[in-house]
Design a protein around this motif. Structure first.
Motif, PDB file in Angstrom:
ATOM      1  N   LEU A 126       0.834  -1.213   0.000  1.00  0.00           N
ATOM      2  CA  LEU A 126       0.000   0.000   0.000  1.00  0.00           C
ATOM      3  C   LEU A 126       0.861   1.253   0.000  1.00  0.00           C
ATOM      4  O   LEU A 126       0.576   2.215  -0.717  1.00  0.00           O
ATOM      5  N   ARG A 127       1.933   1.243   0.784  1.00  0.00           N
ATOM      6  CA  ARG A 127       2.837   2.405   0.806  1.00  0.00           C
ATOM      7  C   ARG A 127       3.454   2.609  -0.573  1.00  0.00           C
ATOM      8  O   ARG A 127       3.563   3.738  -1.055  1.00  0.00           O
ATOM      9  N   ALA A 128       3.855   1.489  -1.215  1.00  0.00           N
ATOM     10  CA  ALA A 128       4.462   1.591  -2.552  1.00  0.00           C
ATOM     11  C   ALA A 128       3.465   2.169  -3.554  1.00  0.00           C
ATOM     12  O   ALA A 128       3.850   2.810  -4.539  1.00  0.00           O
ATOM     13  N   ALA A 129       2.163   1.966  -3.294  1.00  0.00           N
ATOM     14  CA  ALA A 129       1.136   2.504  -4.192  1.00  0.00           C
ATOM     15  C   ALA A 129       0.779   3.944  -3.809  1.00  0.00           C
ATOM     16  O   ALA A 129      -0.172   4.513  -4.348  1.00  0.00           O
ATOM     17  N   GLY A 130       1.495   4.504  -2.842  1.00  0.00           N
ATOM     18  CA  GLY A 130       1.291   5.921  -2.510  1.00  0.00           C
ATOM     19  C   GLY A 130       0.362   6.175  -1.341  1.00  0.00           C
ATOM     20  O   GLY A 130       0.043   7.325  -1.032  1.00  0.00           O
ATOM     21  N   VAL A 131      -0.100   5.110  -0.656  1.00  0.00           N
ATOM     22  CA  VAL A 131      -1.039   5.302   0.462  1.00  0.00           C
ATOM     23  C   VAL A 131      -0.286   5.866   1.671  1.00  0.00           C
ATOM     24  O   VAL A 131       0.768   5.359   2.058  1.00  0.00           O
ATOM     25  N   THR A 132      -0.835   6.915   2.261  1.00  0.00           N
ATOM     26  CA  THR A 132      -0.192   7.527   3.436  1.00  0.00           C
ATOM     27  C   THR A 132      -1.094   7.475   4.668  1.00  0.00           C
ATOM     28  O   THR A 132      -0.681   7.883   5.751  1.00  0.00           O
TER      29      THR A 132
END
Ligand code: AMP
Ligand code: MG
Length: 340
Positions: free
Chosen positions: A181-187
């Motif tokens: 999720l982080r790699a997909a830009g989720v913060t």
């Protein structure tokens, strides 16, 4: 995935730790979905500006892929194949998870032990058909086990040895999901993997996520925890257990030294830290150790925080998380802050 969230919501409040109301799920840009996997309900809430549904679908397929590899009860999982054949080539993720669990087992003086599957079966914890096995059988199954060997991605189990990754799989899965999720830009997201909580960042407005820690001996919560960008994992004797005619409780966490359910005078252990896999492994191991050894382990190793709840419902909280843990109104036990 979204369709089943309502049906599952009754179950979610039974989790050891659960997200409390007033969260960002109420905001327009958040999506939330639940899936049943790894023997529990998993709920993911993502604050995403655009492709939230696609992120949820991706997370669901990752969860199913990992469950299909790590389940000890699914017929064709990597772990079942290994348990049946005694030797198997496994995926890199599975080899890493087994190595991590074996290392943590050594580090916790054997309190975490992933070779208990034959014992868990004898107690009926793998099927729900509970029974108290003969002491002789428990001793025979305990002493029949040997140490697994890993050579790259090839794993060999000595005769009599079978693996159960239930104490670590959800934590490890949570780390993999957070990474994706982080790699997909989720913060900003909250993953509730059946009481294993992983927070990516805080809520959409930047404030911490608020979680309820379930009362181990009563209804509702015993404390509220504020969590930001961390994992929080609970092991408790109230999650899966049975009682005999005399009312004695047998819980699903076994003491590897005796083969009997851990009887350490703790009823709930929550570990908070950066890596879900470590939190999951330690919550199980510290539960087996009991309060005194758990405190010693924390003092010696550090790197995590914990909330221990004793059989008398006293609460021991390490200093790093103390500011973020608030017992609920009406909490009558003692609150002890552990500092270094
Ligand atoms: P957890 O809920 O993370 O504490 O994990 C408990 C699960 O791990 C149980 O349902 C068993 O499948 C397995 N288990 C029980 N006792 C142990 C132990 N001492 N070490 C490792 N796994 C265990
Ligand atoms: Mg665990």
């Amino acid at each position: 995935m979204r369709d089943i969230i309502k049906r599952m919501s009754a179950v979610i409040i039974l989790s050891a730790i659960a997200m409390l109301g007033g969260c960002a799920a109420a905001q327009d840009t958040s999506v939330s979905g639940s899936v049943y996997a790894m023997d529990t309900v998993m709920t993911i809430t993502i604050n995403a500006p655009s492709d939230g549904e696609a992120l949820l679908r991706g997370a669901e397929s990752t969860i199913r892929r990992l469950d299909d590899m790590w389940s000890a009860t699914k017929e064709n999982s990597e772990i079942s194949t290994l348990n049946t054949l005694g030797n198997a080539e496994v995926s890199t993720e599975t080899a890493e998870l087994i190595s991590f669990a074996l290392d943590t087992g050594a580090d916790t003086n054997g309190a975490l032990d992933i070779t208990l599957y034959p014992l868990l079966r004898a107690w009926g914890f793998t099927t729900g058909e509970y029974t108290v096995p003969d002491k002789a059988l428990v001793e025979a199954l305990l002493s029949a086990r040997g140490a697994p060997e890993i050579n790259g991605t090839n794993v060999t189990l000595p005769v009599g040895t079978q693996l159960d990754l239930g104490a670590v799989a959800k934590g490890y899965a949570g780390d993999i999901l957070c990474e994706e999720l982080r790699a997909a830009g989720v913060t900003s997201a909250l993953l509730d993997l059946g009481g294993n909580i992983h927070a990516i960042g805080g809520r959409a407005d930047g404030s911490a996520w608020r979680l309820g820690l379930k009362h181990p001996r009563g209804e509702g919560n015993i404390a509220v925890i504020e969590l930001n960008d961390r994992a929080a994992v609970t092991s408790g004797d109230y999650e899966r257990f049975f009682t005999d005619e005399s009312g004695r409780r047998y819980c699903h966490i076994l003491d590897p030294k005796t083969g009997f359910p851990a009887d350490s005078s703790l009823c709930s252990v929550t570990v908070i830290g950066e890596r879900g896999a470590l939190c999951d492994a330690l919550s199980t191991a510290l539960f087996v150790m009991g309060a005194q050894q758990a405190e010693e382990y924390w003092r010696k190793n550090g790197g995590f925080d914990m909330i221990l709840i004793t059989a008398d419902c006293d609460m021991l909280v390490t200093e790093g998380i103390a500011q973020d843990v608030r017992p609920v109104d009406g909490f009558t036990g003692g609150l002890i802050i552990l500092d270094r």
